[in-house]
Design a protein around this motif. Structure first.
Motif, mmCIF file in Angstrom:
data_model
loop_
_atom_site.group_PDB
_atom_site.id
_atom_site.type_symbol
_atom_site.label_atom_id
_atom_site.label_comp_id
_atom_site.label_asym_id
_atom_site.label_seq_id
_atom_site.Cartn_x
_atom_site.Cartn_y
_atom_site.Cartn_z
ATOM 1 N N UNK A 147 0.848 -1.183 0.000
ATOM 2 C CA UNK A 147 0.000 0.000 0.000
ATOM 3 C C UNK A 147 0.886 1.237 0.000
ATOM 4 N N UNK A 148 0.641 2.116 -0.959
ATOM 5 C CA UNK A 148 1.409 3.350 -1.070
ATOM 6 C C UNK A 148 0.448 4.520 -0.908
ATOM 7 N N UNK A 149 0.764 5.417 0.005
ATOM 8 C CA UNK A 149 -0.085 6.585 0.245
ATOM 9 C C UNK A 149 0.624 7.840 -0.260
ATOM 10 N N UNK A 150 -0.091 8.587 -1.107
ATOM 11 C CA UNK A 150 0.427 9.844 -1.650
ATOM 12 C C UNK A 150 -0.522 10.961 -1.232
ATOM 13 N N UNK A 151 0.045 12.062 -0.766
ATOM 14 C CA UNK A 151 -0.760 13.217 -0.382
ATOM 15 C C UNK A 151 -0.262 14.459 -1.117
ATOM 16 N N UNK A 152 -1.151 15.094 -1.884
ATOM 17 C CA UNK A 152 -0.813 16.376 -2.505
ATOM 18 C C UNK A 152 -0.898 17.453 -1.430
ATOM 19 N N UNK A 153 0.167 18.242 -1.298
ATOM 20 C CA UNK A 153 0.241 19.240 -0.228
ATOM 21 C C UNK A 153 0.077 20.676 -0.726
ATOM 22 N N UNK A 154 0.676 21.007 -1.863
ATOM 23 C CA UNK A 154 0.590 22.386 -2.352
ATOM 24 C C UNK A 154 0.996 22.466 -3.815
ATOM 25 N N UNK A 155 0.555 23.544 -4.453
ATOM 26 C CA UNK A 155 0.989 23.895 -5.806
ATOM 27 C C UNK A 155 1.591 25.290 -5.739
ATOM 28 N N UNK A 156 2.833 25.417 -6.162
ATOM 29 C CA UNK A 156 3.519 26.709 -6.170
ATOM 30 C C UNK A 156 3.515 27.266 -7.590
ATOM 31 N N UNK A 157 2.966 28.465 -7.754
ATOM 32 C CA UNK A 157 2.875 29.090 -9.069
ATOM 33 C C UNK A 157 4.108 29.954 -9.301
ATOM 34 N N UNK A 158 4.883 29.608 -10.310
ATOM 35 C CA UNK A 158 6.087 30.365 -10.651
ATOM 36 C C UNK A 158 5.833 31.420 -11.713
ATOM 37 N N UNK A 159 4.820 31.200 -12.543
ATOM 38 C CA UNK A 159 4.475 32.125 -13.615
ATOM 39 C C UNK A 159 2.975 32.008 -13.857
ATOM 40 N N UNK A 160 2.206 33.113 -13.809
ATOM 41 C CA UNK A 160 0.750 33.018 -13.984
ATOM 42 C C UNK A 160 0.329 32.731 -15.412
ATOM 43 N N UNK A 161 1.274 32.852 -16.367
ATOM 44 C CA UNK A 161 0.983 32.599 -17.782
ATOM 45 C C UNK A 161 -0.118 33.528 -18.302
ATOM 46 N N UNK A 162 -0.022 34.788 -17.920
ATOM 47 C CA UNK A 162 -0.944 35.809 -18.400
ATOM 48 C C UNK A 162 -0.136 36.883 -19.128
ATOM 49 N N UNK A 252 -2.632 39.116 -5.470
ATOM 50 C CA UNK A 252 -1.194 39.404 -5.401
ATOM 51 C C UNK A 252 -0.430 38.103 -5.181
ATOM 52 N N UNK A 253 0.740 37.942 -5.775
ATOM 53 C CA UNK A 253 1.488 38.954 -6.535
ATOM 54 C C UNK A 253 1.174 38.970 -8.035
ATOM 55 N N UNK A 265 8.731 35.420 -0.903
ATOM 56 C CA UNK A 265 7.944 34.223 -0.607
ATOM 57 C C UNK A 265 7.303 33.677 -1.870
ATOM 58 N N UNK A 266 7.442 32.385 -2.165
ATOM 59 C CA UNK A 266 6.772 31.807 -3.336
ATOM 60 C C UNK A 266 5.254 31.925 -3.212
ATOM 61 N N UNK A 267 4.575 31.913 -4.352
ATOM 62 C CA UNK A 267 3.121 31.985 -4.373
ATOM 63 C C UNK A 267 2.600 30.555 -4.346
ATOM 64 N N UNK A 268 2.201 30.107 -3.146
ATOM 65 C CA UNK A 268 1.850 28.707 -2.954
ATOM 66 C C UNK A 268 0.371 28.573 -2.616
#
Length: 416
Positions: A147-162, A252-253, A265-268
């Motif tokens: 049994x393998x357990x994976x948990x997604x914790x966060x997504x950090x946005x480096x570029x909004x692509x706008x 923001x940002x 601070x990264x945008x997380x």
């Protein structure tokens, strides 16, 4: 979607695309108000079914057949175990019972499933929906599993692509002649309003009125930067939609251009999804973590509507510009975590993990994987300024597209 020809087959005739590719929404008679039943409409207006040119597929025309691949059958005379679970279905849904063709056991056997949509149910009515989860496996299969357990914790946005220069400037629409007026705006309140058909309440769109009311002839504020992403993640084929990504480009940002590398601070964006998966215990199994998605652009605002209606709303020239402003690609995360025959996690590429891999069974590991490919970039000289095209950069600088618009952080652990 499965009943909509426009979704599953290409239409070559341009007139079909422009004038008969309908929303397939039911509309209150004489209005543009969507409905499901007559009670959704203003008093005296019936709910009409919209299906121009008979574009909806008859779901009772034939049965629906598909195959479920099975794991290799164990030796002897194994028994195939089938489990079904009914999923939520629309009110009034009439579901048939699936028919299974049991295969001969073998290394590559498949379970054939027939959903009898073309035959009446015992009550004499025709089925109109099938919403069921089906699992199948060999009852005598004693293959050891981890049994393998994976948990997604966060997504950090480096570029909004706008893009700093959106396809359309933000202006008020002209509800009478179509297209835009010269009035710049920030919100609908900056544009001329109308009144709700029944209540007389000031409005700019149907949702400003009651459920059975309608707003007609109002001007809306559209154009400008299109906020939000669509972003999905999966572990071993179990998919989730990431939360809060619709705010990208509004907070923001990344609330207005020019966009800069988030500092200090990264945008997380915090996420909270847990996956419990099982892999073979003989050292041949691995756990697949992947993502897909897009950053919304002007084209995304045109979905779920007729092209001809969009071209009236936007005007021919601006409508063409919007159609040409397609989604931006954030790249993909793609990581395979091998599991050894002792339950350990093997080394990986595409992710940085703490503690570093490999690790023995029951070790909780935190990994961060940055997306590969896509449209994210930084300006050639002003490296702290983000971009997707050259026009996003100062002066004669160019946009160096490097990808990596976001990073996914997750934990992974093999349970003893």
């Amino acid at each position: 979607g499965a009943t909509d020809i426009c979704e599953v087959s290409h239409r070559q005739n341009q007139n079909d695309i422009l004038f008969t590719k309908a929303r397939f929404a039911h509309l209150c008679a004489g209005t543009t108000h969507p409905c499901n039943v007559d009670s959704d409409c203003p008093k005296g207006h019936a709910c009409n079914v919209v299906d121009p040119a008979n574009s909806l597929v008859n779901i009772n025309a034939e049965d629906f057949d598909f195959d479920i691949p099975l794991p290799p059958a164990p030796s002897g005379s194994p028994t195939l175990q089938i489990k079904t679970k009914n999923m939520p279905k629309p009110k009034g849904g009439l579901q048939p019972k699936a028919v299974f063709t049991i295969p001969t056991p073998g290394p590559s056997a498949v379970l054939h499933v027939k959903v009898p949509m073309s035959s009446p149910l015992p009550n004499g009515k025709m089925p109109n929906v099938f919403a069921q989860s089906i699992t199948a496996g060999w009852k005598e299969d004693l293959t050891s599993l981890y049994k393998v357990q994976v948990k997604f914790k966060s997504v950090t946005i480096n570029n909004p692509l706008k893009s700093a220069t959106p396809a359309l400037p933000r202006r008020c629409t002209d509800p009478n002649a179509g297209g835009f007026t010269a009035t710049a705006c920030s919100t609908n309140n900056d544009c001329p309003a109308s009144t709700c058909l029944l209540s007389g309440k000031t409005c700019h769109q149907n949702k400003d009125c009651g459920k059975t009311d309608e707003c007609a002839g109002a001007s809306q504020c559209i154009g400008g930067l299109t906020p939000g992403w669509n972003l999905w993640g999966e572990v071993e084929g179990d998919w989730v939609a990431f939360k809060k990504v619709e705010t990208i480009g509004t907070l923001a940002p990344f609330n207005s251009p020019p966009f800069a590398v988030p500092s200090p601070t990264p945008y997380s964006l915090p996420e909270s999804f847990t996956f419990n998966e099982f892999v073979a215990g003989d050292g041949t199994g691995d756990v697949h973590v992947a993502t897909t998605g897009n950053s919304k652009n002007c084209l995304d605002t045109m979905y779920s509507t007729n092209v001809k209606d969009d071209l009236f709303t936007y005007g021919l020239g601006s409508g063409g510009s919007c159609l040409g402003a397609g989604s931006m690609n954030p790249g993909r995360v793609e990581v395979h975590h091998p599991v050894t025959n002792t339950g350990g996690l093997g080394a990986v590429t595409g992710a940085t993990c703490v503690p570093s891999l490999p690790q023995p069974i029951n070790t909780l590991v935190t990994c961060t994987a940055t997306s590969v490919g896509g449209d994210a970039g930084t300006c050639s000289t002003t490296a702290t300024q983000l971009c997707v095209v050259d026009d996003d950069c100062p002066g004669s600088e160019t946009c160096n597209v490097t990808g990596g618009a976001f990073a996914l952080t997750y934990t992974i652990q093999v349970k003893p």
